[in-house]
Design a protein around this motif. Structure first.
Motif, PDB file in Angstrom:
ATOM      1  N   GLY A   1       0.568  -1.074  -0.318  1.00 43.96           N
ATOM      2  CA  GLY A   1       0.379   0.069  -0.096  1.00 43.96           C
ATOM      3  C   GLY A   1       0.388   1.345  -0.444  1.00 43.96           C
ATOM      4  O   GLY A   1       2.087   0.853   0.087  1.00 43.96           O
ATOM      5  N   PRO A   2       0.218   2.472  -0.286  1.00 47.47           N
ATOM      6  CA  PRO A   2       1.035   3.808  -0.379  1.00 47.47           C
ATOM      7  C   PRO A   2       2.101   3.793   0.880  1.00 47.47           C
ATOM      8  O   PRO A   2       1.491   3.954   2.259  1.00 47.47           O
ATOM      9  N   VAL A   3       3.112   4.342   0.732  1.00 45.19           N
ATOM     10  CA  VAL A   3       4.140   4.429   2.224  1.00 45.19           C
ATOM     11  C   VAL A   3       3.460   5.328   2.247  1.00 45.19           C
ATOM     12  O   VAL A   3       3.692   5.115   3.632  1.00 45.19           O
ATOM     13  N   ASP A   4       2.625   6.375   2.309  1.00 45.04           N
ATOM     14  CA  ASP A   4       2.413   7.294   3.506  1.00 45.04           C
ATOM     15  C   ASP A   4       0.985   7.326   3.856  1.00 45.04           C
ATOM     16  O   ASP A   4       0.615   8.354   4.330  1.00 45.04           O
ATOM     17  N   GLY A   5       0.286   6.226   3.856  1.00 39.68           N
ATOM     18  CA  GLY A   5      -1.231   5.615   3.966  1.00 39.68           C
ATOM     19  C   GLY A   5      -0.719   5.501   5.326  1.00 39.68           C
ATOM     20  O   GLY A   5       0.414   4.751   6.060  1.00 39.68           O
ATOM     21  N   ARG A   6      -2.404   5.234   5.827  1.00 35.55           N
ATOM     22  CA  ARG A   6      -2.390   5.064   7.477  1.00 35.55           C
ATOM     23  C   ARG A   6      -2.165   4.049   7.563  1.00 35.55           C
ATOM     24  O   ARG A   6      -2.373   2.881   6.839  1.00 35.55           O
ATOM     25  N   PRO A   7      -1.038   3.268   8.492  1.00 33.09           N
ATOM     26  CA  PRO A   7      -1.572   2.003   8.781  1.00 33.09           C
ATOM     27  C   PRO A   7      -2.238   0.913   9.414  1.00 33.09           C
ATOM     28  O   PRO A   7      -2.794   1.692   9.986  1.00 33.09           O
ATOM     29  N   LEU A   8      -2.618  -0.069   8.558  1.00 29.82           N
ATOM     30  CA  LEU A   8      -3.286  -0.836   8.721  1.00 29.82           C
ATOM     31  C   LEU A   8      -2.921  -2.060   9.311  1.00 29.82           C
ATOM     32  O   LEU A   8      -2.557  -3.003   8.221  1.00 29.82           O
ATOM     33  N   VAL A   9      -2.737  -2.404  10.366  1.00 28.06           N
ATOM     34  CA  VAL A   9      -2.262  -3.645  10.951  1.00 28.06           C
ATOM     35  C   VAL A   9      -3.072  -4.953  11.134  1.00 28.06           C
ATOM     36  O   VAL A   9      -4.228  -4.855  12.191  1.00 28.06           O
ATOM     37  N   LEU A  10      -3.367  -5.602  10.217  1.00 31.19           N
ATOM     38  CA  LEU A  10      -4.690  -6.904  10.434  1.00 31.19           C
ATOM     39  C   LEU A  10      -3.567  -8.685  11.256  1.00 31.19           C
ATOM     40  O   LEU A  10      -2.865  -8.769  10.850  1.00 31.19           O
ATOM     41  N   VAL A  11      -4.687  -8.662  12.183  1.00 29.39           N
ATOM     42  CA  VAL A  11      -4.120  -9.655  12.821  1.00 29.39           C
ATOM     43  C   VAL A  11      -5.257 -10.659  12.776  1.00 29.39           C
ATOM     44  O   VAL A  11      -6.411 -11.106  13.517  1.00 29.39           O
ATOM     45  N   HIS A  12      -4.529 -11.845  11.875  1.00 24.80           N
ATOM     46  CA  HIS A  12      -5.684 -12.973  11.965  1.00 24.80           C
ATOM     47  C   HIS A  12      -6.026 -14.295  13.211  1.00 24.80           C
ATOM     48  O   HIS A  12      -4.841 -13.411  14.336  1.00 24.80           O
ATOM     49  N   GLY A  13      -6.980 -14.770  12.693  1.00 22.53           N
ATOM     50  CA  GLY A  13      -6.637 -15.476  14.324  1.00 22.53           C
ATOM     51  C   GLY A  13      -6.190 -17.162  14.406  1.00 22.53           C
ATOM     52  O   GLY A  13      -5.385 -16.987  13.860  1.00 22.53           O
ATOM     53  N   TRP A  14      -6.621 -17.911  15.654  1.00 17.04           N
ATOM     54  CA  TRP A  14      -6.403 -19.188  15.534  1.00 17.04           C
ATOM     55  C   TRP A  14      -6.108 -19.805  14.265  1.00 17.04           C
ATOM     56  O   TRP A  14      -7.224 -19.873  14.125  1.00 17.04           O
ATOM     57  N   SER A  15      -4.836 -20.530  14.630  1.00 16.45           N
ATOM     58  CA  SER A  15      -5.009 -21.662  13.313  1.00 16.45           C
ATOM     59  C   SER A  15      -4.982 -20.702  12.220  1.00 16.45           C
ATOM     60  O   SER A  15      -5.845 -21.576  11.320  1.00 16.45           O
ATOM     61  N   ALA A  16      -4.521 -20.039  11.454  1.00 11.74           N
ATOM     62  CA  ALA A  16      -4.884 -18.830  10.463  1.00 11.74           C
ATOM     63  C   ALA A  16      -3.622 -18.261  10.378  1.00 11.74           C
ATOM     64  O   ALA A  16      -2.447 -19.127  10.858  1.00 11.74           O
ATOM     65  N   ASN A  17      -3.599 -17.967   9.140  1.00 12.60           N
ATOM     66  CA  ASN A  17      -1.813 -16.708   8.699  1.00 12.60           C
ATOM     67  C   ASN A  17      -2.595 -15.956   8.219  1.00 12.60           C
ATOM     68  O   ASN A  17      -3.528 -15.106   7.969  1.00 12.60           O
ATOM     69  N   LEU A  18      -1.677 -14.656   7.274  1.00 14.01           N
ATOM     70  CA  LEU A  18      -1.536 -13.672   6.882  1.00 14.01           C
ATOM     71  C   LEU A  18      -2.145 -13.860   6.034  1.00 14.01           C
ATOM     72  O   LEU A  18      -2.741 -12.792   4.987  1.00 14.01           O
ATOM     73  N   GLN A  19      -2.069 -14.928   5.165  1.00 15.24           N
ATOM     74  CA  GLN A  19      -2.670 -15.062   3.863  1.00 15.24           C
ATOM     75  C   GLN A  19      -4.430 -14.942   4.019  1.00 15.24           C
ATOM     76  O   GLN A  19      -5.619 -15.003   2.579  1.00 15.24           O
TER      77      GLN A  19
END
Length: 273
Positions: free
Chosen positions: A20-38
């Protein structure tokens, strides 16, 4: 999207994907149990059109390190998120979005580190507490899956995960590819990690009550994994909360109705200072 790695306080490598845009607001996505970033699928890509999206592999999941112990210590989970923020030199304005167990992790972070780097928090099909704490109930699909999902036997584990059915994709048009991606991530998570995540009791209620930032709760009214009561518990606890309760929706809102999920997350972020 670039793949990067941060080192947590105990030395565990935490892998994350950033785009995403380098100057965009940071949005941290934190997955659930037994999942992953995909697990986020196309929703992460669409959010990255406007925001600086960091999708994290939690410890023991995906490509992150999987230490033998320490999953019962909230400070470890908190330090993992802090390490990613530090690696990206994010010191303010971030939004933390936790799905399912990810809501516990971001609550652990807020308990340990406060809101200095955070502008807002989103809980999606999530809870903030676990174990014997209030607001930590498990739904019928999760209850049916345990303890089979802790099995090392592949056959037993596969059958146990079948209890989730279409909870992570929702009803409607076939979403088989998304479902298989999430089931694959679950089976790829070491059984000892799957089990360890449930053997702790954490009550972040006082942290919720003291939050000085806006909170958005997204929850399906028919979530069979994390009951909607857990989402209502968060909403009732925080001083500045809003909610979108999706009628008849289940657990994986970002797959069940991606357009709505992206729109509601974006609108919340746009309303932040």
């Amino acid at each position: 999207m670039a793949i990067r790695e941060a080192v947590s306080a105990d030395g565990t490598g935490i892998v994350y994907r950033v785009g995403g845009p380098v100057d965009g607001r940071p949005l941290v996505l934190v997955h659930g149990w037994s999942a992953n970033l995909q697990c986020w699928g196309a929703a992460a890509d669409e959010l990255a059109e406007r925001f600086r999206v960091l999708a994290v592999d939690l410890r023991g999941h995906g490509y992150s390190g999987a230490p033998e112990t320490g999953y019962d210590d909230p400070k470890n989970w908190a330090a993992d998120i802090a390490a990613v923020l530090a690696a990206e030199r994010i010191e303010s304005g971030a939004v933390l979005l936790g799905w399912s167990y990810g809501g516990i992790v971001i609550s652990d972070y807020l308990t340990a580190y406060g809101t200095g780097t955070v502008a807002g928090v989103i809980f999606s099909g999530s809870m903030a507490n676990i174990g014997r704490a209030p607001g930590a109930a498990t739904g019928p699909a999760m209850q049916e899956a345990i303890p089979g999902v802790f099995e090392e036997s592949a056959g037993r584990a596969v059958r146990a995960f079948g209890a989730f059915g279409n909870a992570n994709t929702g009803p409607g048009p076939d979403k088989g590819v998304d479902a298989q991606r999430i089931f694959g991530a679950s089976l790829g998570t070491p059984p000892r990690v799957r089990k360890a995540l449930f053997y702790r009791t954490v009550d972040n209620t006082e942290t919720l009550r003291a939050l000085d930032i806006p909170v958005l709760v997204l929850h399906g009214t028919k979530d069979p994994v994390v009951p909607i009561e857990n989402g209502r518990y968060i909403l009732d606890a925080v001083p500045d909360g809003s909610a979108s309760f999706w009628a008849d929706a289940q657990h994986g809102l970002f797959i069940e109705d991606r357009a709505r999920f992206v729109a509601e997350v974006s609108a919340f972020i746009d309303g932040l200072n």
